[in-house]
Write a protein that holds these residues in place. Structure first.
Motif, mmCIF file in Angstrom:
data_model
loop_
_atom_site.group_PDB
_atom_site.id
_atom_site.type_symbol
_atom_site.label_atom_id
_atom_site.label_comp_id
_atom_site.label_asym_id
_atom_site.label_seq_id
_atom_site.Cartn_x
_atom_site.Cartn_y
_atom_site.Cartn_z
ATOM 1 N N LEU A 42 -18.161 -10.563 1.866
ATOM 2 C CA LEU A 42 -17.405 -9.773 0.902
ATOM 3 C C LEU A 42 -17.813 -8.302 0.968
ATOM 4 O O LEU A 42 -16.980 -7.403 0.828
ATOM 5 C CB LEU A 42 -17.616 -10.322 -0.511
ATOM 6 C CG LEU A 42 -17.036 -11.708 -0.779
ATOM 7 C CD1 LEU A 42 -17.393 -12.172 -2.196
ATOM 8 C CD2 LEU A 42 -15.518 -11.711 -0.597
ATOM 9 N N GLY A 43 -19.099 -8.061 1.188
ATOM 10 C CA GLY A 43 -19.569 -6.691 1.296
ATOM 11 C C GLY A 43 -18.922 -5.955 2.447
ATOM 12 O O GLY A 43 -18.446 -4.819 2.298
ATOM 13 N N PHE A 44 -18.873 -6.599 3.620
ATOM 14 C CA PHE A 44 -18.239 -5.955 4.764
ATOM 15 C C PHE A 44 -16.724 -5.866 4.582
ATOM 16 O O PHE A 44 -16.095 -4.886 4.964
ATOM 17 C CB PHE A 44 -18.574 -6.704 6.056
ATOM 18 C CG PHE A 44 -19.808 -6.202 6.731
ATOM 19 C CD1 PHE A 44 -19.808 -5.010 7.422
ATOM 20 C CD2 PHE A 44 -20.998 -6.908 6.643
ATOM 21 C CE1 PHE A 44 -20.950 -4.526 8.039
ATOM 22 C CE2 PHE A 44 -22.158 -6.442 7.250
ATOM 23 C CZ PHE A 44 -22.132 -5.244 7.946
ATOM 24 N N GLY A 45 -16.149 -6.903 3.972
ATOM 25 C CA GLY A 45 -14.706 -6.879 3.751
ATOM 26 C C GLY A 45 -14.279 -5.728 2.866
ATOM 27 O O GLY A 45 -13.382 -4.948 3.198
ATOM 28 N N GLY A 90 -13.566 2.040 3.258
ATOM 29 C CA GLY A 90 -13.577 2.943 4.400
ATOM 30 C C GLY A 90 -12.177 3.381 4.791
ATOM 31 O O GLY A 90 -11.952 4.541 5.128
ATOM 32 N N ILE A 91 -11.235 2.456 4.723
ATOM 33 C CA ILE A 91 -9.844 2.788 5.030
ATOM 34 C C ILE A 91 -9.301 3.777 4.004
ATOM 35 O O ILE A 91 -8.601 4.734 4.342
ATOM 36 C CB ILE A 91 -8.983 1.508 5.070
ATOM 37 C CG1 ILE A 91 -9.385 0.642 6.275
ATOM 38 C CG2 ILE A 91 -7.497 1.856 5.137
ATOM 39 C CD1 ILE A 91 -8.696 -0.694 6.310
ATOM 40 N N HIS A 92 -9.622 3.555 2.732
ATOM 41 C CA HIS A 92 -9.159 4.483 1.699
ATOM 42 C C HIS A 92 -9.763 5.867 1.897
ATOM 43 O O HIS A 92 -9.094 6.881 1.700
ATOM 44 C CB HIS A 92 -9.533 3.954 0.310
ATOM 45 C CG HIS A 92 -8.607 2.898 -0.190
ATOM 46 N ND1 HIS A 92 -7.254 3.121 -0.388
ATOM 47 C CD2 HIS A 92 -8.821 1.599 -0.547
ATOM 48 C CE1 HIS A 92 -6.683 2.011 -0.834
ATOM 49 N NE2 HIS A 92 -7.610 1.076 -0.939
ATOM 50 N N GLY A 127 5.125 -7.734 6.903
ATOM 51 C CA GLY A 127 3.959 -6.877 6.758
ATOM 52 C C GLY A 127 3.487 -6.778 5.323
ATOM 53 O O GLY A 127 4.156 -7.229 4.379
ATOM 54 N N ALA A 128 2.320 -6.177 5.129
ATOM 55 C CA ALA A 128 1.763 -6.027 3.791
ATOM 56 C C ALA A 128 2.622 -5.071 2.967
ATOM 57 O O ALA A 128 3.289 -4.181 3.495
ATOM 58 C CB ALA A 128 0.329 -5.507 3.876
ATOM 59 N N LEU A 129 2.600 -5.260 1.652
ATOM 60 C CA LEU A 129 3.345 -4.392 0.760
ATOM 61 C C LEU A 129 2.755 -2.983 0.786
ATOM 62 O O LEU A 129 1.560 -2.808 1.035
ATOM 63 C CB LEU A 129 3.291 -4.948 -0.669
ATOM 64 C CG LEU A 129 3.971 -6.304 -0.892
ATOM 65 C CD1 LEU A 129 3.731 -6.772 -2.320
ATOM 66 C CD2 LEU A 129 5.469 -6.210 -0.621
ATOM 67 N N PRO A 130 3.570 -1.970 0.544
ATOM 68 C CA PRO A 130 3.055 -0.589 0.541
ATOM 69 C C PRO A 130 1.872 -0.449 -0.422
ATOM 70 O O PRO A 130 1.915 -0.912 -1.554
ATOM 71 C CB PRO A 130 4.262 0.232 0.077
ATOM 72 C CG PRO A 130 5.452 -0.582 0.475
ATOM 73 C CD PRO A 130 5.031 -2.013 0.302
ATOM 74 N N GLY A 131 0.829 0.191 0.049
ATOM 75 C CA GLY A 131 -0.342 0.403 -0.782
ATOM 76 C C GLY A 131 -1.363 -0.710 -0.757
ATOM 77 O O GLY A 131 -2.429 -0.592 -1.366
ATOM 78 N N HIS A 184 -2.373 -2.244 2.277
ATOM 79 C CA HIS A 184 -2.881 -2.440 3.634
ATOM 80 C C HIS A 184 -4.406 -2.475 3.678
ATOM 81 O O HIS A 184 -5.004 -3.312 4.356
ATOM 82 C CB HIS A 184 -2.352 -1.342 4.557
ATOM 83 C CG HIS A 184 -0.884 -1.428 4.805
ATOM 84 N ND1 HIS A 184 0.050 -1.017 3.884
ATOM 85 C CD2 HIS A 184 -0.173 -1.886 5.868
ATOM 86 C CE1 HIS A 184 1.267 -1.217 4.358
ATOM 87 N NE2 HIS A 184 1.164 -1.741 5.568
ATOM 88 N N ALA A 185 -5.043 -1.570 2.961
ATOM 89 C CA ALA A 185 -6.507 -1.530 2.972
ATOM 90 C C ALA A 185 -7.092 -2.819 2.409
ATOM 91 O O ALA A 185 -8.030 -3.399 2.972
ATOM 92 C CB ALA A 185 -7.011 -0.324 2.164
#
Length: 239
Positions: free
Chosen positions: A55-58, A64-66, A133-137, A139-140
């Motif tokens: 969970l920590g890395f996830g 990090g993406i944000h 695909g993932a919903l907008p917002g 993705h991270a």
């Protein structure tokens, strides 16, 4: 005056701006991800377990993406002042990945190869607007959960580096910071596996997603999704 300072500090070069963003996002990932490992190792499983590391890395990846779009006294107390790679107080695995004792080098390579391929397939699916695909917002969050799930299902064997930058720079740091060259010699010179296998595995993941999904789901110029060959003239007509 403040505006002048801000203007002076503002970086105009796009490449440098991207580099700064990537550096900070990687720093956030390493602090959260490796911090979760440190708490489990140093706390002797009193402050978390394998799930908390995943969970920590996830969520580290998610933050990090944000962002882009030290060693404490506790460590020295735990090791008794002796930094070692293996053994009951080995701590090098806080920073870089090492295979489980039962894993061979070939087996570990295959494991990292496959897990990275799965990662890339998931990332491509998450970002594929032509598919589901993932919903907008989101993705991270989706990528963060993907990393956590990979760790929970495939991470036990090798520590799932799945990215050369997650393993090699921290390994170099440990070599300089006191663990010595054993970080490169340990586990039958394991260090090259989390560098090479993820690069090759990512290519496999991209190939698989393109062959099974993307190549058959690209719209034609007229807006249809039919394969191009269906719109061609028949052999008899061309003759």
């Amino acid at each position: 005056m403040l505006k002048k300072v801000i203007s002076w500090l503002t970086v105009r070069n796009e490449t440098i701006r991207q580099g700064l963003a990537e550096a900070l996002s990687t720093f956030i990932l390493m602090v959260i991800g490796q911090g979760s490992v440190a708490q489990v190792v140093i706390g002797k499983n009193s402050f978390g377990d394998f799930l908390s590391i995943n969970l920590g890395f996830g969520f580290g990846v998610m933050l990090g993406i944000h962002v882009a779009g030290g060693i404490s006294e506790a460590l020295m107390d735990y090791t008794g002042g002796t930094l070692s790679v293996g053994g009951p107080t080995g701590t090098a695995n806080i920073f870089a990945t090492y295979p489980s004792p039962y894993m061979s080098t070939l087996g570990g390579f295959i494991n990292e190869f496959i897990t990275t391929a799965v990662l890339l397939i998931g990332i491509l699916a998450i970002n594929d607007l032509k598919n589901a695909g993932a919903l907008p917002g989101t993705h991270a969050l989706s990528v963060g959960l993907l990393v956590a799930v990979i760790g929970m299902s495939l991470g036990m064997n090798t520590g799932y580096a799945i990215n050369p930058s997650r393993d090699l720079p921290p390994r170099i740091f440990t070599a300089v910071a006191g663990w010595g060259l054993e970080v490169f010699n340990a586990s039958n010179n394991w260090w090259w596996v989390p560098v090479v296998a993820p690069m090759l595995g990512s290519l496999l993941g991209i190939f698989i997603y393109n062959i099974f999904i993307d190549f058959h789901n690209r719209p034609r110029l007229d807006g249809s999704r039919k394969p191009d060959c269906e719109g061609d003239e028949s052999v008899e007509q061309r003759l």
